[in-house]
Write a protein that holds these residues in place. Structure first.
Motif, mmCIF file in Angstrom:
data_model
loop_
_atom_site.group_PDB
_atom_site.id
_atom_site.type_symbol
_atom_site.label_atom_id
_atom_site.label_comp_id
_atom_site.label_asym_id
_atom_site.label_seq_id
_atom_site.Cartn_x
_atom_site.Cartn_y
_atom_site.Cartn_z
ATOM 1 N N ASN A 55 -12.554 1.356 -0.284
ATOM 2 C CA ASN A 55 -11.766 2.556 -0.591
ATOM 3 C C ASN A 55 -11.509 2.671 -2.090
ATOM 4 O O ASN A 55 -11.580 3.761 -2.667
ATOM 5 C CB ASN A 55 -10.422 2.514 0.159
ATOM 6 N N TRP A 59 -12.826 5.550 -4.938
ATOM 7 C CA TRP A 59 -11.912 6.226 -5.852
ATOM 8 C C TRP A 59 -12.367 6.083 -7.308
ATOM 9 O O TRP A 59 -12.384 7.060 -8.054
ATOM 10 C CB TRP A 59 -10.507 5.659 -5.682
ATOM 11 N N TYR A 79 -4.654 3.505 -9.835
ATOM 12 C CA TYR A 79 -4.946 3.547 -8.397
ATOM 13 C C TYR A 79 -3.673 3.326 -7.577
ATOM 14 O O TYR A 79 -3.428 4.039 -6.592
ATOM 15 C CB TYR A 79 -5.984 2.484 -8.032
ATOM 16 N N HIS A 82 -1.710 6.404 -7.740
ATOM 17 C CA HIS A 82 -2.354 7.396 -6.890
ATOM 18 C C HIS A 82 -1.942 7.201 -5.430
ATOM 19 O O HIS A 82 -1.611 8.175 -4.728
ATOM 20 C CB HIS A 82 -3.873 7.279 -7.034
ATOM 21 N N MET A 83 -1.938 5.959 -4.970
ATOM 22 C CA MET A 83 -1.564 5.670 -3.588
ATOM 23 C C MET A 83 -0.073 5.944 -3.351
ATOM 24 O O MET A 83 0.326 6.384 -2.269
ATOM 25 C CB MET A 83 -1.902 4.216 -3.239
ATOM 26 N N GLN A 84 0.756 5.683 -4.370
ATOM 27 C CA GLN A 84 2.182 5.981 -4.246
ATOM 28 C C GLN A 84 2.407 7.486 -4.080
ATOM 29 O O GLN A 84 3.225 7.922 -3.271
ATOM 30 C CB GLN A 84 2.939 5.477 -5.480
ATOM 31 N N GLU A 85 1.662 8.266 -4.853
ATOM 32 C CA GLU A 85 1.793 9.716 -4.790
ATOM 33 C C GLU A 85 1.362 10.261 -3.429
ATOM 34 O O GLU A 85 1.832 11.308 -2.995
ATOM 35 C CB GLU A 85 0.955 10.352 -5.901
ATOM 36 N N LYS A 86 0.484 9.540 -2.754
ATOM 37 C CA LYS A 86 0.042 9.948 -1.421
ATOM 38 C C LYS A 86 1.096 9.655 -0.361
ATOM 39 O O LYS A 86 0.945 10.036 0.798
ATOM 40 C CB LYS A 86 -1.268 9.233 -1.056
ATOM 41 N N GLY A 87 2.143 8.927 -0.760
ATOM 42 C CA GLY A 87 3.220 8.625 0.174
ATOM 43 C C GLY A 87 3.016 7.359 0.980
ATOM 44 O O GLY A 87 3.646 7.161 2.025
ATOM 45 N N VAL A 88 2.134 6.469 0.501
ATOM 46 C CA VAL A 88 1.874 5.200 1.190
ATOM 47 C C VAL A 88 3.120 4.315 1.129
ATOM 48 O O VAL A 88 3.810 4.277 0.105
ATOM 49 C CB VAL A 88 0.677 4.481 0.533
#
Length: 343
Positions: A55, A59, A79, A82-88
């Motif tokens: 993954n 990216w 990265y 980016h994952m934090q912004e996706k709400g992970v």
């Protein structure tokens, strides 16, 4: 295996890095004693690290990176952001960091093997505080809860649940165990996985990392286990159904994860071991203090007085023994927090 050209280059590099630190079947303790670096020791971890790595490769490819060995710390930080912004969730972000660190380790070792400077593109300090991970929960069940769940299972899937309760097995261990894994000694039943790869009761392909293990049967389940093995050949599977069928049946019955039965087994065996030594009440208090010390960031023996040391050592021995039954290593206070908290 993908080749190392074109669009597959990054994924190929990820695969090779993970392969470099694949130590499945090798003892962590022996590797450390021989001053050999450790890496991945389970099939599950290989799958997780490969998934996270691929993954990540997808990216960075979109960002124009064509070679994994050109990565910079800014790529890593971006990265995670980016994952934090996706709400992970933080728990998932912590796992991503763990797996990317393993990926870096494999890349580093490959570089050193080839005579190049080691590769380090991940900050030494994690970006996500591991203390923010969701706290472990008591997933053991009461006798009444287990009875209710069991009534919802079919005759075939009841076998898996009963074996998990009897020996504290993982679900995939139940699915792959044979009659030969049940042995008797001095009138008592045990589940034994042998390190001999050619044995009928081999640990290979059954236990985590193929490690050998012996787990005693809870006394109240001995009659049920004898019933399950009666008249069967040694090479016959104990469970009439395989892993996916068992897992689906558990989900339909409302069982919150197959490990719940292992938690129950751990607590029952711990109580039994403490009772046999006549230290159940005092032992419970010591365990609670150990876990409170860990939660507060202290050593597990913090506040244990000189007079309490003999009791403390005996309790630690009991905890290690139960962890051994489960297939865990010694001194794992982190696992004790999950499996033994609230005993």
């Amino acid at each position: 295996m993908a080749n190392n050209r074109g669009g597959n280059r990054l994924k190929y590099q990820v695969e090779q890095a993970i392969k470099r630190i694949n130590y499945i079947g090798k003892s962590k303790k022996e590797l450390r004693q021989n001053e050999t670096e450790t890496g991945i020791h389970s099939i599950t971890q290989v799958k997780h690290t490969l998934s996270v790595g691929q993954n990540f490769a997808e990216w960075i490819k979109e960002r124009g990176v064509k070679d994994l060995y050109q990565l910079k710390r800014s790529d890593y930080r971006d990265y995670i952001s980016h994952m934090q912004e996706k709400g992970v969730s933080n728990g998932h972000l912590i796992n991503i960091e763990t797996n990317l660190r393993l990926l870096q380790k494999g890349m580093h070792n490959i570089s050193v093997d080839k005579g190049f400077e080691g590769r380090e593109w991940i900050p030494k300090t994690r970006l996500i505080d591991t203390a923010t991970r969701e706290k472990p929960q008591d997933r053991s069940y009461s006798a009444e809860e287990i009875k209710g769940f069991r009534e919802k299972l079919s005759t075939n899937t009841k076998v898996g649940a009963d074996l998990q309760q009897a020996f504290g097995l993982r679900l995939h261990e139940v699915a792959n165990s044979k009659v030969a894994h049940i042995v008797e000694k001095d009138g008592k039943l045990f589940w034994k996985a042998s390190e001999d790869k050619l044995a009928l009761n081999t640990a290979q392909g059954v236990t985590k990392a193929g490690r050998g293990r012996i787990s005693p049967c809870r006394p109240e389940f001995e009659a049920r286990v004898r019933e399950l093995i009666q008249g069967k050949e040694k090479d016959a599977f104990l469970s009439p159904v395989r892993y996916n069928t068992l897992k689906s049946a558990y989900n339909r019955a409302g069982i919150k994860g197959s490990h719940s039965f292992r938690h129950t087994y751990a607590r029952e065996m711990l109580k039994s071991e403490l009772q046999q030594r006549g230290i159940e009440t005092a032992g419970r208090e010591v365990i609670q203090r150990m876990l409170e010390n860990r939660a507060a960031g202290y050593r597990k023996d913090h506040t244990i007085t000189k007079n309490e040391r003999p009791l403390y050592r005996e309790v630690v021995q009991v905890m290690d023994k139960v962890q051994e039954y489960l297939g865990h290593g010694e001194g794992r206070i982190d696992l004790a927090e999950v499996y033994l908290k609230g005993v």
